[in-house]
Design a protein around this motif. Sequence first.
Motif, PDB file in Angstrom:
ATOM      1  N   GLY A  23      33.635  40.309  43.586  1.00 15.53           N
ATOM      2  CA  GLY A  23      34.091  38.917  43.515  1.00 15.53           C
ATOM      3  C   GLY A  23      33.002  38.075  42.892  1.00 15.53           C
ATOM      4  O   GLY A  23      32.276  38.533  41.997  1.00 15.53           O
ATOM      5  N   LEU A  24      32.845  36.864  43.396  1.00 19.94           N
ATOM      6  CA  LEU A  24      31.815  35.988  42.847  1.00 19.94           C
ATOM      7  C   LEU A  24      30.439  36.624  42.972  1.00 19.94           C
ATOM      8  O   LEU A  24      29.561  36.407  42.158  1.00 19.94           O
ATOM      9  CB  LEU A  24      31.825  34.650  43.573  1.00 19.94           C
ATOM     10  CG  LEU A  24      33.077  33.810  43.347  1.00 19.94           C
ATOM     11  CD1 LEU A  24      33.030  32.558  44.210  1.00 19.94           C
ATOM     12  CD2 LEU A  24      33.172  33.421  41.876  1.00 19.94           C
ATOM     13  N   GLY A  25      30.256  37.428  44.025  1.00 20.85           N
ATOM     14  CA  GLY A  25      28.969  38.084  44.241  1.00 20.85           C
ATOM     15  C   GLY A  25      28.583  38.923  43.035  1.00 20.85           C
ATOM     16  O   GLY A  25      27.477  38.796  42.500  1.00 20.85           O
ATOM     17  N   ILE A  98      34.557  29.700  57.170  1.00 22.88           N
ATOM     18  CA  ILE A  98      33.563  28.956  56.387  1.00 22.88           C
ATOM     19  C   ILE A  98      33.398  29.542  54.978  1.00 22.88           C
ATOM     20  O   ILE A  98      33.360  28.804  53.999  1.00 22.88           O
ATOM     21  CB  ILE A  98      32.202  28.913  57.117  1.00 22.88           C
ATOM     22  CG1 ILE A  98      32.393  28.304  58.502  1.00 22.88           C
ATOM     23  CG2 ILE A  98      31.184  28.111  56.325  1.00 22.88           C
ATOM     24  CD1 ILE A  98      31.160  28.326  59.370  1.00 22.88           C
ATOM     25  N   VAL A  99      33.337  30.891  54.894  1.00 21.51           N
ATOM     26  CA  VAL A  99      33.153  31.474  53.547  1.00 21.51           C
ATOM     27  C   VAL A  99      34.315  31.048  52.651  1.00 21.51           C
ATOM     28  O   VAL A  99      34.111  30.587  51.528  1.00 21.51           O
ATOM     29  CB  VAL A  99      33.133  33.027  53.537  1.00 21.51           C
ATOM     30  CG1 VAL A  99      32.753  33.545  52.159  1.00 21.51           C
ATOM     31  CG2 VAL A  99      32.182  33.605  54.540  1.00 21.51           C
ATOM     32  N   LEU A 100      35.542  31.176  53.183  1.00 22.30           N
ATOM     33  CA  LEU A 100      36.677  30.854  52.324  1.00 22.30           C
ATOM     34  C   LEU A 100      36.699  29.366  51.965  1.00 22.30           C
ATOM     35  O   LEU A 100      37.137  28.999  50.876  1.00 22.30           O
ATOM     36  CB  LEU A 100      37.991  31.298  52.986  1.00 22.30           C
ATOM     37  CG  LEU A 100      39.247  31.213  52.119  1.00 22.30           C
ATOM     38  CD1 LEU A 100      39.049  31.822  50.746  1.00 22.30           C
ATOM     39  CD2 LEU A 100      40.439  31.870  52.814  1.00 22.30           C
ATOM     40  N   PHE A 220      24.407  42.689  50.618  1.00 25.58           N
ATOM     41  CA  PHE A 220      25.270  42.366  51.770  1.00 25.58           C
ATOM     42  C   PHE A 220      26.450  41.512  51.350  1.00 25.58           C
ATOM     43  O   PHE A 220      27.583  41.792  51.685  1.00 25.58           O
ATOM     44  CB  PHE A 220      24.491  41.584  52.841  1.00 25.58           C
ATOM     45  CG  PHE A 220      23.560  42.431  53.639  1.00 25.58           C
ATOM     46  CD1 PHE A 220      23.619  43.814  53.556  1.00 25.58           C
ATOM     47  CD2 PHE A 220      22.624  41.861  54.481  1.00 25.58           C
ATOM     48  CE1 PHE A 220      22.755  44.606  54.289  1.00 25.58           C
ATOM     49  CE2 PHE A 220      21.757  42.642  55.222  1.00 25.58           C
ATOM     50  CZ  PHE A 220      21.821  44.013  55.119  1.00 25.58           C
ATOM     51  N   PHE A 221      26.127  40.420  50.647  1.00 22.88           N
ATOM     52  CA  PHE A 221      27.201  39.494  50.285  1.00 22.88           C
ATOM     53  C   PHE A 221      28.224  40.213  49.422  1.00 22.88           C
ATOM     54  O   PHE A 221      29.422  40.116  49.628  1.00 22.88           O
ATOM     55  CB  PHE A 221      26.639  38.273  49.543  1.00 22.88           C
ATOM     56  CG  PHE A 221      27.683  37.228  49.235  1.00 22.88           C
ATOM     57  CD1 PHE A 221      28.079  36.338  50.218  1.00 22.88           C
ATOM     58  CD2 PHE A 221      28.269  37.153  47.986  1.00 22.88           C
ATOM     59  CE1 PHE A 221      29.054  35.374  49.956  1.00 22.88           C
ATOM     60  CE2 PHE A 221      29.243  36.192  47.714  1.00 22.88           C
ATOM     61  CZ  PHE A 221      29.629  35.301  48.700  1.00 22.88           C
ATOM     62  N   SER A 222      27.737  40.981  48.456  1.00 20.71           N
ATOM     63  CA  SER A 222      28.703  41.524  47.524  1.00 20.71           C
ATOM     64  C   SER A 222      29.451  42.718  48.110  1.00 20.71           C
ATOM     65  O   SER A 222      30.509  43.065  47.613  1.00 20.71           O
ATOM     66  CB  SER A 222      28.081  41.800  46.152  1.00 20.71           C
ATOM     67  OG  SER A 222      27.245  42.892  46.217  1.00 20.71           O
TER      68      SER A 222
HETATM   69  N1  PFF Z   1      32.087  40.227  48.532  1.00 19.58           N
HETATM   70  C1  PFF Z   1      32.579  38.959  48.073  1.00 19.58           C
HETATM   71  C2  PFF Z   1      31.908  38.628  46.768  1.00 19.58           C
HETATM   72  O1  PFF Z   1      30.938  39.279  46.404  1.00 19.58           O
HETATM   73  O2  PFF Z   1      32.316  37.699  46.105  1.00 19.58           O
HETATM   74  C3  PFF Z   1      32.344  37.864  49.046  1.00 19.58           C
HETATM   75  C4  PFF Z   1      32.907  38.092  50.422  1.00 19.58           C
HETATM   76  C5  PFF Z   1      34.199  38.595  50.592  1.00 19.58           C
HETATM   77  C6  PFF Z   1      32.156  37.762  51.514  1.00 19.58           C
HETATM   78  C7  PFF Z   1      34.717  38.782  51.863  1.00 19.58           C
HETATM   79  C8  PFF Z   1      32.661  37.956  52.780  1.00 19.58           C
HETATM   80  C9  PFF Z   1      33.944  38.463  52.942  1.00 19.58           C
HETATM   81  F1  PFF Z   1      34.404  38.654  54.138  1.00 19.58           F
END
Ligand code: PFF
Length: 442
Positions: A23-25, A98-100, A220-222
Motif C-alpha cells: 500500500g502506501l508503505g 486511527i490508521v484508516l 512493520f508498517f508495510s
Molecule cells: N501495510 C499498509 C501499507 O504499507 O500501506 C498499511 C497498513 C495496512 C497498516 C493495514 C496497518 C494495517 F492494519
Amino acid sequence: MAPREQWTSKLGFILAAAGSAIGLGAIWKFPYMVGTNGGSVFVLLFIISTIGIGLPILLAEFVIGRMGQSDAVTAFKRLAPGKKWPIIGWLGFAFGFIVLSFYSVVGGWILSYLVRALTFQLDVADFGALFASITANPLEILLAQAVFLLLTIWIVQGGIKAGIERASRWMMPLLFIFFIILAIRSLTLDGAMEGVRFLFVPDWSLLTGGTFLVALGQAFFSLSVGVTAMMTYASYLSKDEQLGQSALSVSILNIVISILAGLVIFPAVFALGLSPAEGPGLIFIILPAIFGQIPFGGFFMILFFILMLFATLTSSMSMLEIVVSTGIRAKYDRRKRAAWVFGALIFIIGIPSALSFGVLSEFTIFGDTIFDFADLLTSRIGMPIGALAISIFAGFVLTNKQTTDELNTHPLIHSVWKFLVKYAAPAAIIIIFVTWIFEILS
Ligand code: PFF
C-alpha cells in the motif's frame, strides 16, 4: 445465525493479505525513505528487517488468527482464558480506526489526482503548487476522502469472499501488471541507469544504527503487523493451509513491489536530473512532473494513479475489517450495518487529519500536525507495541505443541521461528523504542 465465512482458496488469502501489506508503505513511503536514507543500504536493511523480524511476527499473527478462528479479541479469549491478552485485540480495534482515518486522506488525494488525470487536467507547470492547493482545499479533500471510504465500505460490507477476496483477486494482478509496464517505461528513459545504481549499489558509509531503525519501522508498517489485521484475515483460513508459505509469499511480494516502486521512481528521477530526496512529495509532485515530460506521459500517469488506488484500497479494506470483525464478534449478519456505521465514524474522526494541510495546518500536537500525529501514534507507537505483545504471546504463551501443530512444518523451521519471535523480535522492538525515546529527549 449466519455461518463464519472462509477464503475460497489459499491464493485468495495470499492476495488479500498481500493487498493489505502492499500500500502506501511500499509505494509512497518506501521510495522517499530510500531517497532520504541513502539509497541501496536502506534497501538492504529493509530486506533484512522484513525477513528477519517482520516475517516471524507476521507468521505469529497468522498462527494466532487461524487458531482463534474468530475476531482478535475473541481469539485471545479462547487461547488464554481469563487473562488480559484480549487487550491486544482492543488496541487493534482502536488503531484500525486511527490508521484508516489518516490513510483515507491520502486515498482521497489519489482519487483527486486520478480524476484530474482522466479529465486531462494534469497539464500543469507547477505540481508543487497543485499539490498544495489540492491538499489545502477542504471541500475537495473531504469529498475525495468520503468517496474513498465509501469504496472501502462497499467492498467490506460484501463479506470475505464476495467482498474482500473478489476485490483483491482482480486488483492485485492488475497492480502487478501496471507496475511492470511503468518500470519498463522508466528504465528505458535515457540516463535511467543512475537510478538503478542508486537503488542497488550500496554505499557502506551510510550504514548507521538510525537507518536500521527506520528500515525496521518501515518493515512493520508495510507488512501491516501489530494491529491484528493479518490475524483477522488468517482467522478466515481453513486448517489445511500451510501458514509458513503464505507468510513468506506475502513478505516477498511486499519486498518485490517496494523495489518495483523504486524502479519506477528513481530511474525517472535521475533521468530528468531531479533530486531523489524529495520526501513525501515524490509521488504527488515529482512523479507527475516526470510523466508530464515523457511521450504518452498522460497515459502512464493514469496507470500509476489507478495502481495507487488499488494498492490503498486493498490496504484500507483490511483496516476496516479489523474494526468490523471486532465490532460484530460472532454476529455475522450485522456485517453490512457495522461496515457502514464504523466507516462513517472513521470519516468523522479523519476530518481533522484531512484538514491538517489547510485550515488546521497551524494546529499541532507535540509539534506535529494532526495527520502526522495520527501517523506517529500508529506506526511508531501502536504497531510496535502490538507487534511486541503478539510476538511474546506466540513465543511464550502458546505451547510448543500448539505452535508445532499449527505451523505443520519442518521442526528446524519451527525452532528458528520460535527463537525469532521469543527473543529477536522483542529485542529489536525494544531497541527501536528506547532509541526513539532518547532521540525525543535529547
Ligand atoms: N501495510 C499498509 C501499507 O504499507 O500501506 C498499511 C497498513 C495496512 C497498516 C493495514 C496497518 C494495517 F492494519
